[in-house]
Motif scaffolding. Structure first.
Motif, mmCIF file in Angstrom:
data_model
loop_
_atom_site.group_PDB
_atom_site.id
_atom_site.type_symbol
_atom_site.label_atom_id
_atom_site.label_comp_id
_atom_site.label_asym_id
_atom_site.label_seq_id
_atom_site.Cartn_x
_atom_site.Cartn_y
_atom_site.Cartn_z
ATOM 1 N N THR A 254 -23.351 -33.710 33.557
ATOM 2 C CA THR A 254 -24.095 -34.111 32.363
ATOM 3 C C THR A 254 -23.139 -34.630 31.292
ATOM 4 O O THR A 254 -23.397 -35.640 30.653
ATOM 5 N N ALA A 255 -22.040 -33.920 31.135
ATOM 6 C CA ALA A 255 -21.047 -34.364 30.147
ATOM 7 C C ALA A 255 -20.551 -35.758 30.490
ATOM 8 O O ALA A 255 -20.404 -36.613 29.622
ATOM 9 N N PHE A 256 -20.351 -35.998 31.763
ATOM 10 C CA PHE A 256 -19.877 -37.316 32.196
ATOM 11 C C PHE A 256 -20.873 -38.399 31.825
ATOM 12 O O PHE A 256 -20.512 -39.452 31.303
ATOM 13 N N LEU A 257 -22.158 -38.133 32.091
ATOM 14 C CA LEU A 257 -23.164 -39.144 31.766
ATOM 15 C C LEU A 257 -23.165 -39.453 30.278
ATOM 16 O O LEU A 257 -23.254 -40.591 29.864
ATOM 17 N N HIS A 258 -23.054 -38.413 29.478
ATOM 18 C CA HIS A 258 -22.995 -38.644 28.040
ATOM 19 C C HIS A 258 -21.768 -39.465 27.677
ATOM 20 O O HIS A 258 -21.809 -40.344 26.850
ATOM 21 N N GLN A 259 -20.667 -39.135 28.334
ATOM 22 C CA GLN A 259 -19.413 -39.789 28.002
ATOM 23 C C GLN A 259 -19.472 -41.281 28.275
ATOM 24 O O GLN A 259 -19.075 -42.095 27.445
ATOM 25 N N VAL A 260 -19.961 -41.660 29.452
ATOM 26 C CA VAL A 260 -19.931 -43.083 29.776
ATOM 27 C C VAL A 260 -21.084 -43.838 29.136
ATOM 28 O O VAL A 260 -21.052 -45.052 29.062
ATOM 29 N N ASN B 136 -20.003 -47.500 36.724
ATOM 30 C CA ASN B 136 -20.795 -47.788 37.930
ATOM 31 C C ASN B 136 -21.448 -46.521 38.476
ATOM 32 O O ASN B 136 -22.650 -46.497 38.760
ATOM 33 N N TYR B 137 -20.653 -45.460 38.607
ATOM 34 C CA TYR B 137 -21.221 -44.223 39.153
ATOM 35 C C TYR B 137 -22.264 -43.638 38.208
ATOM 36 O O TYR B 137 -23.255 -43.054 38.638
ATOM 37 N N GLY B 138 -22.038 -43.801 36.903
ATOM 38 C CA GLY B 138 -23.030 -43.346 35.937
ATOM 39 C C GLY B 138 -24.342 -44.098 36.091
ATOM 40 O O GLY B 138 -25.427 -43.505 36.062
ATOM 41 N N GLN B 139 -24.240 -45.423 36.292
ATOM 42 C CA GLN B 139 -25.443 -46.249 36.493
ATOM 43 C C GLN B 139 -26.205 -45.792 37.737
ATOM 44 O O GLN B 139 -27.411 -45.616 37.709
ATOM 45 N N TYR B 140 -25.470 -45.618 38.828
ATOM 46 C CA TYR B 140 -26.126 -45.226 40.076
ATOM 47 C C TYR B 140 -26.780 -43.846 39.928
ATOM 48 O O TYR B 140 -27.904 -43.623 40.383
ATOM 49 N N ALA B 141 -26.031 -42.924 39.308
ATOM 50 C CA ALA B 141 -26.513 -41.541 39.196
ATOM 51 C C ALA B 141 -27.831 -41.471 38.420
ATOM 52 O O ALA B 141 -28.686 -40.643 38.702
ATOM 53 N N ARG B 142 -28.003 -42.364 37.465
ATOM 54 C CA ARG B 142 -29.236 -42.352 36.670
ATOM 55 C C ARG B 142 -30.460 -42.672 37.507
ATOM 56 O O ARG B 142 -31.557 -42.199 37.227
#
Lengths: 330, 96
Positions: free
Chosen positions: A3-9, A197-203
């Motif tokens: 979750t922190a990663f998603l917020h970060q990117v 990219n990984y953030g986009q996919y993860a969403r």
């Protein structure tokens, strides 16, 4: 972590402090209970605080060990029947791309060793910075192995044919050597791009285990970016590596038709020296990587990384080009 | 604005100086950018080549007051095409 990663990117401005303004080692030398960090002021740590490589490498190790995750467990818990066609393509494409991380890390390790020895006796603090970079690359390489193994094995579970030995060997071509600052700056930018990219996919992924896998990989890429920014900044801080080299790489990525656009570029260079992962994202993954939202996040990350590395702030790719040209001179 | 031929000669001379190749070799054979990198002892890769273009553009700005925006070109582009693009940019008369 995910979750922190998603917020970060997704929101660099608001979370800038969390991402980039890490505290370094100023809280003391002994406390193993202190939260491990990416050291923000590495050249100063060696030069002014008198830190030793043993101290810095222990900090690297603590950080690495504090955030490990298990790729085998995550891959085994994915339920393939719940994946969409795009999820499947993303997994396959990520596996292909991650295969090129090892030769990138191998190149950097070799380059760092040569540069470290070149500076010994001339600038010992700088030699130590570069030794810290080469030593840290073992963690980087190991973490990228988690990514490659995870995505490639999942691809096989999804029914994709395994890459042939010839393909694996081809993707393992060691990257050509270049100036060390250019190399490390390029890695900081490409890790940021991978994180987005990984953030986009993860969403977009609904299957929980694949979502968790993507978030873990993305979080790894964020911390790799942080490390590469720290090492790049230390090279510039030493005065031995001119800031123009970091600007050159930023311009290479940000310019119209630049590396930022990856496999979506009108002309992707055909190389026989090595394979760039961003040139080889598959259809679905390549398109997701260049949505306007993704491109904006990537630009923001590169501009912020450039500021952290050089201390010079640019708001647009045009400003990067202008400043780089000023720094190049005639 | 300077005459086109004068500009073209100036650009060719600066390219030659900055890549460290004789004009006959560079333009006589109309080398591709990949070949320029391979043959020049000063250039290691496309970032070095980009820097050559930047230096040429900076010199044009200083000499003629013209700002050339740097092109992103594939490595199979012949050097004559780069000269053409620089000249075209000059013709657009972008002030520095």
């Amino acid at each position: 972590m995910g979750t922190a990663f998603l917020h970060q990117v997704s929101n660099v401005g608001a979370h800038e402090r969390r991402l980039f303004e890490l505290s370094g080692l100023s809280e003391g030398r002994s406390g193993s209970s202190r939260r491990p960090v990416v050291i923000a002021e590495l050249y100063r740590a060696f030069r002014e605080e008198g830190r030793t490589l043993v101290e810095i490498l222990w900090e690297q190790h603590r950080f690495h060990e504090a955030r490990r995750w298990n790729a085998v467990e995550l891959v085994e818990s994915v339920r393939p029947e719940h994946l969409t066609e795009l999820d499947r393509l993303v997994v396959w494409s990520a596996g292909q791309a991650e295969m090129t991380a090892k030769p990138s890390a191998d190149r950097m390790t070799r380059l760092a060793d040569a540069e470290c020895r070149r500076w010994q006796g001339k600038d010992d603090a700088l030699a130590s910075v570069i030794q810290a970079l080469g030593s840290w690359s073992r963690y980087w390489n190991e973490e990228e192995s988690h990514h490659e193994m995870g995505f490639t094995q999942l691809s096989l579970q999804l029914g994709f044919p395994p890459p042939s030995d010839a393909t694996v060997i081809d993707y393992r071509k060691i990257f050509p050597d270049d100036d060390l600052l250019r190399t490390v700056a390029m890695l900081s930018f490409s890790e940021g791009i991978a994180a987005v990219n990984y953030g986009q996919y993860a969403r977009h992924v609904r299957e929980p285990a694949l979502k968790a896998l993507l978030k873990n990989v993305g979080a790894d890429e964020v911390q790799h970016m942080q490390y590469f920014i720290s090492f790049s900044k230390a090279l510039v801080d030493s005065g031995a590596y001119p800031a123009k080299e970091a600007f050159a790489v930023a311009h290479l990525f940000l310019r119209e038709g630049g590396e930022l656009y990856g496999s979506a570029r009108e002309h992707v260079e055909s190389r026989n020296t090595h394979t760039n992962w961003w040139d080889h994202l598959g259809d679905g993954a390549g398109e997701a990587a260049v949505t306007p939202e993704a491109l904006e996040r990537k630009r923001s990350l590169i501009l912020h990384a450039l500021k952290r590395i050089t201390g010079i702030s640019c708001a647009t790719p045009q400003e990067v080009e202008d400043l780089w040209m000023d720094l190049v001179g005639e | 604005m300077a005459e086109i031929d004068e500009l073209k000669n100036f650009i060719c001379r600066k390219f030659s100086e900055n890549v460290g190749l004789e004009p006959e070799e560079l333009f006589g054979r109309d080398l591709s950018l990949a070949e320029v990198i391979t043959r020049s002892e000063r250039l290691k890769n496309s970032v070095d080549l980009m820097e050559v273009f930047a230096k040429c553009s900076n010199t044009l700005r200083k000499q003629y007051g013209i700002r050339v925006r740097l092109p992103a070109l594939s490595l199979d582009t012949p050097i004559s095409r780069v000269v053409e693009l620089f000249v075209q940019e000059c013709q657009h008369g972008r002030a520095a």
